[in-house]
Design a protein around this motif. Structure first.
Motif, PDB file in Angstrom:
ATOM      1  N   ARG A   2       1.056  -1.345  -0.524  1.00 48.18           N
ATOM      2  CA  ARG A   2       0.092   0.570   0.188  1.00 48.18           C
ATOM      3  C   ARG A   2       1.039   1.046   0.120  1.00 48.18           C
ATOM      4  NH1 ARG A   2      -3.062  -2.846   3.849  1.00 48.18           N
ATOM      5  NH2 ARG A   2      -2.232  -1.900   5.538  1.00 48.18           N
ATOM      6  N   ARG A   3       1.856   1.525   0.442  1.00 45.36           N
ATOM      7  CA  ARG A   3       3.030   2.645   0.794  1.00 45.36           C
ATOM      8  C   ARG A   3       3.059   2.428  -1.233  1.00 45.36           C
ATOM      9  NH1 ARG A   3       7.313   2.436   5.338  1.00 45.36           N
ATOM     10  NH2 ARG A   3       7.470   4.084   4.825  1.00 45.36           N
ATOM     11  N   ILE A   4       3.467   1.606  -1.389  1.00 44.17           N
ATOM     12  CA  ILE A   4       4.370   1.958  -2.623  1.00 44.17           C
ATOM     13  C   ILE A   4       3.402   2.014  -4.407  1.00 44.17           C
ATOM     14  CG2 ILE A   4       6.693   0.767  -1.462  1.00 44.17           C
ATOM     15  CD1 ILE A   4       6.131  -1.647  -3.140  1.00 44.17           C
ATOM     16  N   GLU A   5       2.434   1.482  -3.691  1.00 42.95           N
ATOM     17  CA  GLU A   5       2.057   0.855  -4.781  1.00 42.95           C
ATOM     18  C   GLU A   5       1.122   2.799  -5.211  1.00 42.95           C
ATOM     19  OE1 GLU A   5      -1.390  -2.282  -4.594  1.00 42.95           O
ATOM     20  OE2 GLU A   5      -1.525  -1.120  -4.170  1.00 42.95           O
ATOM     21  N   PRO A   6       0.925   3.320  -5.193  1.00 44.47           N
ATOM     22  CA  PRO A   6       0.557   5.029  -6.102  1.00 44.47           C
ATOM     23  C   PRO A   6       1.557   5.343  -6.757  1.00 44.47           C
ATOM     24  CG  PRO A   6       1.324   5.271  -3.407  1.00 44.47           C
ATOM     25  CD  PRO A   6       0.867   3.889  -3.345  1.00 44.47           C
ATOM     26  N   TYR A   7       3.264   4.661  -6.444  1.00 46.35           N
ATOM     27  CA  TYR A   7       4.198   5.108  -7.425  1.00 46.35           C
ATOM     28  C   TYR A   7       3.637   4.486  -8.923  1.00 46.35           C
ATOM     29  CZ  TYR A   7       5.173   7.616  -3.182  1.00 46.35           C
ATOM     30  OH  TYR A   7       5.221   8.146  -2.122  1.00 46.35           O
ATOM     31  N   PHE A   8       3.073   3.199  -8.434  1.00 52.85           N
ATOM     32  CA  PHE A   8       3.452   1.928  -9.930  1.00 52.85           C
ATOM     33  C   PHE A   8       2.562   3.316 -10.782  1.00 52.85           C
ATOM     34  CE2 PHE A   8       2.549  -1.650  -7.269  1.00 52.85           C
ATOM     35  CZ  PHE A   8       4.368  -1.366  -6.561  1.00 52.85           C
TER      36      PHE A   8
END
Length: 118
Positions: free
Chosen positions: A13-19
């Motif tokens: 959830r922490r890194i998904e916004p950057y995908f």
């Protein structure tokens, strides 16, 4: 193999916004592929030596190359490091640097390094 690395749901959830957004065909499971990329890099493996649990090595490699070129990993690292605040210490570890294949034969040829003493 019990030492496989799997990102938790919270980590994802922490890194998904950057995908990047998926265009057309849905992507293969992001958690599996990203965990595979981390496993390969952490253990210094060749892509083809990735455990089968992470999926086809070609898929892992292609995702790494594509997202690296897009700057996805740079944005993730920048965002995560900014959340941590200013570090008290900085350390550099050069254990993963590779020498050229001819470097091993330099001592045999009498080319010894020179050391300076102050």
């Amino acid at each position: 193999m019990s030492d496989l690395i799997w990102l938790s749901e919270a980590q994802m959830r922490r890194i998904e916004p950057y995908f990047p957004l998926s265009h057309g065909v849905p992507r293969v499971d992001d958690r599996r592929i990203i965990s595979g990329i981390i496993f390969v890099i952490r253990n210094g493996l060749r892509w083809r030596d990735a455990p089968a649990d992470y999926g086809p090595p070609k898929t892992i490699y292609n995702r790494f190359i594509r997202w690296s070129r897009l700057g996805v990993f740079n944005r993730i690292f920048a965002a995560l490091s900014a959340q941590g605040g200013k570090p008290d210490q900085l350390m550099i570890d050069a254990t993963h640097l590779k020498a050229h294949r001819t470097a091993a034969s330099l001592l045999k040829r009498g080319c010894s390094p020179t050391y300076r003493t102050h």
